[in-house]
Write an enzyme that holds these catalytic residues in place. Structure first.
Site, PDB file in Angstrom:
ATOM      1  N   SER A 138       1.731   0.901  -3.995  1.00 41.39           N
ATOM      2  CA  SER A 138       1.164  -0.740  -4.282  1.00 41.39           C
ATOM      3  C   SER A 138       1.713  -1.329  -5.459  1.00 41.39           C
ATOM      4  CB  SER A 138      -0.363  -0.222  -4.597  1.00 41.39           C
ATOM      5  OG  SER A 138      -1.135  -1.661  -4.507  1.00 41.39           O
ATOM      6  N   ASP A 279      -3.830   0.642   6.306  1.00 43.01           N
ATOM      7  CA  ASP A 279      -3.372   0.275   5.106  1.00 43.01           C
ATOM      8  C   ASP A 279      -3.515  -1.299   4.885  1.00 43.01           C
ATOM      9  OD1 ASP A 279      -1.926   0.074   2.293  1.00 43.01           O
ATOM     10  OD2 ASP A 279      -0.665   1.716   2.975  1.00 43.01           O
ATOM     11  N   HIS A 306      -4.826   2.674   2.459  1.00 41.16           N
ATOM     12  CA  HIS A 306      -3.793   2.159   1.117  1.00 41.16           C
ATOM     13  C   HIS A 306      -3.610   3.569   0.337  1.00 41.16           C
ATOM     14  CE1 HIS A 306      -1.592  -0.575  -0.811  1.00 41.16           C
ATOM     15  NE2 HIS A 306      -2.249  -0.690  -2.142  1.00 41.16           N
TER      16      HIS A 306
END
Length: 329
Positions: A138, A279, A306
């Site tokens: 991320s 995601d 995610h």
């Protein structure tokens, strides 16, 4: 004739003994130096603004893996399943300044891309990772790419970008599309909060919870759920809100203008773009990023959102392991 007294006889005996053949043997070699102490499994490193805490999983002989968590400001515990790769290589995970086990200074001037890149450089230097693979998740994918573009690729053998965010405008567009899966009431609560700026409204918070259950972590297991809880307990909301925004679909923070897709072609190292099936950083986005890189490839983790290390840790590790094997030959 010399008359020997008792004392001179004793002295003569000692002298004769000192000259005896038995004492002409070579001296014994000095004792071997003590073995170095085992590498610590955890420690702290001084960076600008305070100390950051790191942990090491395993100590295999292959090139180490250094992992960068997301957020910004979300503690690193949710990445712990990557420690399963420690049978082949040391896996290092650290909490960036301000969250988790690291110190929590309150100066907002510290929460910049530039300082986090410098922090990463210091951590790598202090851990003596002259050769390393980087894994970002991320926000950690943004940090990894910024580090490579600003500091160069020397010694970095590859990068794994999990839940990659190379374009915040695309991320925002994709997450807004996902809001259509929520109820009309939840969507209205999001719209109202974004209009009024009241992101602590119960309706907005409930919508965020519903969204997260679909697209952040869909199916934590009994083993991974506590790791997710630790990460959430260690979050620094001030950093997260300042840089990201109040949620994954309200990206209003200082990173809102982040765009690096066009710069991926400047990187020559192998890059794996890894995305969960559900995601927020969509598989389609991951494929597009891979196509923009010189040596990029994309993998989708089925059934995961995610946080693939929470939803599908084994599949995530298998994908990362296979990629690293390919890079290392």
């Amino acid at each position: 004739m010399i008359k020997l007294t008792r004392r001179t006889a004793l002295v003569s005996a000692i002298a004769l003994a000192a000259c005896s053949p038995a004492d002409n043997k070579p001296a014994a070699p000095p004792p071997a130096p003590p073995a170095p102490p085992p590498k610590p499994n955890e420690g702290k490193i001084a960076v600008e603004g305070g100390n950051v805490a790191w942990r090491r999983f395993g100590d295999g002989p292959k090139t180490p893996l250094l992992c960068l968590h997301g957020g910004p400001g979300v503690a690193s515990d949710y990445l712990d399943p990557l420690g399963g790769l420690g049978d082949e290589r040391a896996v290092y995970i650290y909490d960036q300044l301000g969250c988790g086990r690291s110190e929590r200074p309150t100066d907002p001037k510290l929460w910049t891309i530039e300082r986090f890149v410098a922090e990463l450089a210091t951590v790598r230097k202090e851990l003596e990772l002259s050769e390393v693979h980087l894994l970002g998740q991320s926000w950690g994918t943004m940090l990894a790419v910024e580090y490579l573009l600003r500091n160069g690729e020397a010694g970095v053998k590859s990068a794994v970008l999990a839940g990659p965010v190379m374009s915040v405008s695309r991320y925002a567009k994709d997450t807004k599309e996902m809001l259509k899966e929520l109820s009309p009431e939840q969507r209205k609560a999001v719209a109202d909060a974004e209009k009024s700026g009241k992101f602590d409204a119960p309706g907005y918070l409930a919508a965020n919870d519903a969204f997260s259950a679909k697209h952040l972590a869909r199916s934590p297991s009994p083993e991974t759920a506590p790791l997710l809880e630790k990460s959430m307990a260690g979050i620094n909301q001030d950093i997260y809100v300042l840089m990201n925004g109040p949620s994954e679909f309200s990206t209003l923070g200082t990173l809102k203008s982040y765009e690096r897709v066009a710069d991926l072609k400047k990187l020559s190292l192998p890059i794996l773009f890894l995305s969960g099936e559900f995601d927020t950083a969509t598989p389609a986005a991951a494929r597009d990023y891979a196509a923009a890189a010189q040596h990029g490839e994309a993998v989708t983790i089925a059934g995961a959102a995610h946080l693939t290390t929470i939803d599908q840790p084994q599949a995530t590790n298998e994908a990362v392991r296979a990629f690293l094997h390919k890079v290392e030959g």
